[in-house]
Design a protein around this motif. Structure first.
Motif, PDB file in Angstrom:
ATOM      1  N   VAL A 212       0.843  -1.205   0.000  1.00 41.21           N
ATOM      2  CA  VAL A 212       0.000   0.000   0.000  1.00 41.21           C
ATOM      3  C   VAL A 212       0.873   1.247   0.000  1.00 41.21           C
ATOM      4  N   SER A 213       0.496   2.189  -0.858  1.00 45.06           N
ATOM      5  CA  SER A 213       1.239   3.449  -0.966  1.00 45.06           C
ATOM      6  C   SER A 213       0.288   4.630  -1.046  1.00 45.06           C
ATOM      7  N   ILE A 214       0.842   5.821  -0.868  1.00 47.58           N
ATOM      8  CA  ILE A 214       0.179   7.069  -1.250  1.00 47.58           C
ATOM      9  C   ILE A 214       1.122   7.730  -2.238  1.00 47.58           C
ATOM     10  N   THR A 215       0.581   8.589  -3.107  1.00 51.54           N
ATOM     11  CA  THR A 215       1.422   9.278  -4.080  1.00 51.54           C
ATOM     12  C   THR A 215       1.418  10.772  -3.791  1.00 51.54           C
ATOM     13  N   LEU A 216       2.581  11.316  -3.469  1.00 52.98           N
ATOM     14  CA  LEU A 216       2.719  12.747  -3.167  1.00 52.98           C
ATOM     15  C   LEU A 216       3.537  13.426  -4.262  1.00 52.98           C
ATOM     16  N   ASN A 217       3.422  14.749  -4.324  1.00 49.67           N
ATOM     17  CA  ASN A 217       4.211  15.489  -5.326  1.00 49.67           C
ATOM     18  C   ASN A 217       5.050  16.565  -4.657  1.00 49.67           C
ATOM     19  N   PRO A 218       6.155  16.142  -4.051  1.00 52.99           N
ATOM     20  CA  PRO A 218       7.022  17.111  -3.392  1.00 52.99           C
ATOM     21  C   PRO A 218       7.796  17.943  -4.403  1.00 52.99           C
ATOM     22  N   ASP A 230      11.592  36.807   1.279  1.00 52.71           N
ATOM     23  CA  ASP A 230      11.664  35.773   0.228  1.00 52.71           C
ATOM     24  C   ASP A 230      11.901  34.397   0.857  1.00 52.71           C
ATOM     25  N   ARG A 231      12.772  34.377   1.845  1.00 52.18           N
ATOM     26  CA  ARG A 231      13.029  33.093   2.522  1.00 52.18           C
ATOM     27  C   ARG A 231      11.783  32.605   3.253  1.00 52.18           C
ATOM     28  N   ASP A 232      11.045  33.551   3.827  1.00 52.57           N
ATOM     29  CA  ASP A 232       9.816  33.137   4.511  1.00 52.57           C
ATOM     30  C   ASP A 232       8.767  32.643   3.502  1.00 52.57           C
ATOM     31  N   ALA A 233       8.722  33.290   2.331  1.00 51.91           N
ATOM     32  CA  ALA A 233       7.799  32.815   1.289  1.00 51.91           C
ATOM     33  C   ALA A 233       8.150  31.369   0.910  1.00 51.91           C
ATOM     34  N   ALA A 234       9.454  31.093   0.784  1.00 51.16           N
ATOM     35  CA  ALA A 234       9.885  29.727   0.438  1.00 51.16           C
ATOM     36  C   ALA A 234       9.518  28.756   1.561  1.00 51.16           C
ATOM     37  N   ARG A 235       9.695  29.195   2.814  1.00 54.08           N
ATOM     38  CA  ARG A 235       9.319  28.327   3.942  1.00 54.08           C
ATOM     39  C   ARG A 235       7.828  27.989   3.882  1.00 54.08           C
ATOM     40  N   ARG A 236       7.014  29.000   3.591  1.00 56.90           N
ATOM     41  CA  ARG A 236       5.565  28.781   3.547  1.00 56.90           C
ATOM     42  C   ARG A 236       5.186  27.785   2.447  1.00 56.90           C
ATOM     43  N   VAL A 237       5.754  27.964   1.267  1.00 69.24           N
ATOM     44  CA  VAL A 237       5.417  27.070   0.150  1.00 69.24           C
ATOM     45  C   VAL A 237       5.943  25.662   0.431  1.00 69.24           C
ATOM     46  N   ASN A 242       5.042  20.445   0.764  1.00 70.56           N
ATOM     47  CA  ASN A 242       5.847  19.265   1.092  1.00 70.56           C
ATOM     48  C   ASN A 242       5.692  18.796   2.535  1.00 70.56           C
ATOM     49  N   ARG A 243       6.057  19.665   3.480  1.00 71.45           N
ATOM     50  CA  ARG A 243       6.180  19.191   4.867  1.00 71.45           C
ATOM     51  C   ARG A 243       4.848  18.781   5.464  1.00 71.45           C
ATOM     52  N   LEU A 244       3.775  19.513   5.100  1.00 73.45           N
ATOM     53  CA  LEU A 244       2.444  19.156   5.610  1.00 73.45           C
ATOM     54  C   LEU A 244       2.137  17.677   5.364  1.00 73.45           C
ATOM     55  N   TRP A 245       2.413  17.226   4.147  1.00 78.30           N
ATOM     56  CA  TRP A 245       2.038  15.862   3.730  1.00 78.30           C
ATOM     57  C   TRP A 245       2.985  14.830   4.312  1.00 78.30           C
ATOM     58  N   TYR A 246       4.275  15.104   4.213  1.00 78.56           N
ATOM     59  CA  TYR A 246       5.257  14.161   4.754  1.00 78.56           C
ATOM     60  C   TYR A 246       5.078  13.984   6.261  1.00 78.56           C
ATOM     61  N   ASP A 247       4.960  15.111   6.973  1.00 85.02           N
ATOM     62  CA  ASP A 247       4.874  14.997   8.433  1.00 85.02           C
ATOM     63  C   ASP A 247       3.605  14.255   8.842  1.00 85.02           C
ATOM     64  N   ALA A 248       2.500  14.549   8.169  1.00 87.89           N
ATOM     65  CA  ALA A 248       1.251  13.881   8.535  1.00 87.89           C
ATOM     66  C   ALA A 248       1.324  12.382   8.235  1.00 87.89           C
ATOM     67  N   VAL A 249       1.732  12.043   7.019  1.00 84.47           N
ATOM     68  CA  VAL A 249       1.669  10.644   6.582  1.00 84.47           C
ATOM     69  C   VAL A 249       2.778   9.803   7.222  1.00 84.47           C
ATOM     70  N   LEU A 250       3.974  10.381   7.331  1.00 88.47           N
ATOM     71  CA  LEU A 250       5.122   9.582   7.792  1.00 88.47           C
ATOM     72  C   LEU A 250       5.403   9.744   9.278  1.00 88.47           C
ATOM     73  N   GLU A 251       4.939  10.859   9.883  1.00 88.35           N
ATOM     74  CA  GLU A 251       5.272  11.108  11.296  1.00 88.35           C
ATOM     75  C   GLU A 251       4.044  11.253  12.198  1.00 88.35           C
ATOM     76  N   VAL A 258       3.354  25.474   9.839  1.00 85.88           N
ATOM     77  CA  VAL A 258       2.311  25.427   8.809  1.00 85.88           C
ATOM     78  C   VAL A 258       0.945  25.633   9.467  1.00 85.88           C
ATOM     79  N   LEU A 259       0.726  25.002  10.619  1.00 90.56           N
ATOM     80  CA  LEU A 259      -0.545  25.224  11.325  1.00 90.56           C
ATOM     81  C   LEU A 259      -0.702  26.697  11.663  1.00 90.56           C
ATOM     82  N   ASP A 260       0.392  27.344  12.108  1.00 85.55           N
ATOM     83  CA  ASP A 260       0.305  28.777  12.421  1.00 85.55           C
ATOM     84  C   ASP A 260      -0.093  29.580  11.186  1.00 85.55           C
ATOM     85  N   ASP A 261       0.518  29.257  10.052  1.00 87.96           N
ATOM     86  CA  ASP A 261       0.149  29.967   8.804  1.00 87.96           C
ATOM     87  C   ASP A 261      -1.327  29.730   8.480  1.00 87.96           C
TER      88      ASP A 261
END
Ligand code: FCB
Length: 456
Positions: A212-218, A230-237, A242-251, A258-261
């Motif tokens: 069983v897998s899930i398919t993500l697009n990091p 600019d660095r904060d914009a990159a952190r948000r994106v 990426n991190r929202l999905w990885y952290d939820a599914v893998l951790e 991200v929750l704060d944003d």
């Protein structure tokens, strides 16, 4: 050389190829409805697509000629359950049984994805993915499919690219169902993940040896400017893509920043106790889709409204196109980003074995009137460069088990309609005749040798 047993494949999805909306008592999907509103380029619709529902045996023949080990396809929920609840279409189930049997007869392993964006309209009418109920219905749908196909399908994917389904569909409104409601998009993201977790349990219950897998697009994210903003914009994106999905599914948690944003647009009341444990059910494989990097800078209001509003809670971020060659779809060609994506998930998490579930490029090359051939040399180069990038990741210790080219056929490319062609096989829009391109011949050689073949 790639490791022994490396799985070579190609992929498609039901709404992009099947057509056949008149068969099996199929219900409408949100993509049918979205296209009917004229929201797709040139007024295109998925009603006919490549007519694969009728021509599937011919298409499996094309797969046989490629010699691939595996074929990743998706199941159209409204073909099996026209309204998304109860009422199973036996003819719809029989279609997928016949497809799988045809694959097995050609010695091609089926890899079935349960959700590639074609929600039954009836479920959108009761709230769609922003509604928790949709996740529960998806869990039931998974159980039905596992029961119906579990005797012959071992490799399963739950949800394809939940970022696109939630953010493009419910925040930016550029994909079906075309809603521009940031808080609904945040809830949709959570419920797509919850549906994934419920589907994992359903698959395990019915198919004991399931992979069983899930398919993500990091997307590797690059700050395209020098400032802290600019660095904060990159952190948000990076957080939302990426991190929202990885952290939820893998951790089993969401990243705090991200929750704060997201609190700017959502009270997050849709997240209930126990959900993250359900979402983080252990997986046997992780699918990674790769097309490009995100280059991001800060610009006030750039993502506040309209089609750019794909980052709920982050109204001031802008995607820019880097100085790089582009595909005909306008995406920068950056093979190094694939190595980065595979290495990053391996270092930052302890993922299950990885598969590239999609990688490919839109290049429009016609059938030559004289020779009858399609010389898509740019696609061959794109694929060769991305296979090299995958091999580089393996050398750096990534446990990559397979590579699925997107896509077998030129097909319905969502909001771009038929304008963007990703196929190894050309499909004539009038006659629907299939013509394998030069890239198909090249890929067949790669598969046969289990090694990169230099283009040209
Ligand atoms: C991905 C989708 C796939 C295809 C490619 C080009 O985001 O999963 O269906 O459209 O993009």
């Amino acid at each position: 050389m790639f490791p022994a047993g490396f799985v070579w494949g190609v992929g498609t999805s039901a709404p992009q190829i099947e057509g056949g909306v008149d068969l099996d008592g199929r219900g409408p999907s949100i993509w049918d409805a979205f296209a009917e509103t004229g929201a797709v380029r040139a007024g295109d619709t998925p009603a006919i697509a490549t007519d694969h529902r009728r021509r599937f045996a011919e298409d499996v023949g094309l797969l046989g000629a490629l010699g691939v080990d595996a074929y990743r396809f998706s199941i159209a929920w409204p073909r099996v359950q026209p309204t998304g609840v109860d009422g199973v279409s036996h003819s719809g189930l029989d279609f997928y049984r016949a497809l799988v049997d045809e694959l097995l007869a050609h010695d091609i392993e089926p890899v079935a994805t349960l959700y590639h964006w074609d929600l039954p309209v009836a479920l959108e009418q009761t709230g769609g993915w922003p509604s928790r109920d949709t996740a529960l219905r998806f869990g039931e749908h998974a159980a039905i499919m596992a029961e119906a196909l579990g005797d012959r399908v071992r490799r399963w994917g739950t949800v394809n690219e939940p970022w696109c389904a939630s953010m493009l569909g419910y925040a930016a409104g550029v994909h079906a169902p075309g809603r521009r409601e940031p808080s609904a998009a945040v809830a949709a993201a959570h419920h797509l993940l919850l549906g994934h977790g419920l589907a994992v349990d359903a698959l395990r219950a019915a198919v004991p040896d399931a992979e069983v897998s899930i398919t993500l697009n990091p997307y590797p994210v690059v700050a395209a400017g020098p400032t802290d903003d600019d660095r904060d914009a990159a952190r948000r994106v990076d957080g939302l893509a990426n991190r929202l999905w990885y952290d939820a599914v893998l951790e089993g948690h969401y990243p705090d920043d991200v929750l704060d944003d997201l609190r700017a647009v959502s009270d997050l009341a849709h997240v209930r106790d126990g959900d993250l444990a359900q979402i983080a059910r252990p997986l046997d494989a992780l699918g990674i889709n790769y097309y490009r990097r995100y280059h991001v800078r800060h610009r006030p209001g750039a993502s506040a409204t309209g089609p750019a509003a794909q980052w709920p809670g982050s109204p001031d971020v802008e995607l820019v196109t880097p100085e790089a060659p582009l595909t005909d779809g306008g995406w920068a060609i950056e093979p190094g980003g694939l190595t980065e994506a595979l290495v990053a998930v391996t270092r930052e998490h302890r993922p299950p074995p990885l598969y590239v579930h999609e990688a490919g490029a839109a290049f429009e090359d016609p059938v030559d009137a004289g020779s009858g051939r399609v010389e898509d040399t740019r696609r061959v180069t794109w694929l060769a460069d991305h296979l090299s990038a995958a091999a580089a990741a393996i050398e750096q210790g990534v446990d990559l088990r397979g590579f699925f080219v997107w896509s077998l056929l030129d097909n319905f490319e969502w909001a771009e309609g038929y304008a963007h062609q990703f196929g190894l096989v050309h499909v004539d829009r009038t006659t629907l005749q299939r013509t394998p391109k030069a890239s198909a011949r090249w890929y067949a050689e790669v598969v046969a040798r289990n090694a990169l073949v230099e283009p040209g």
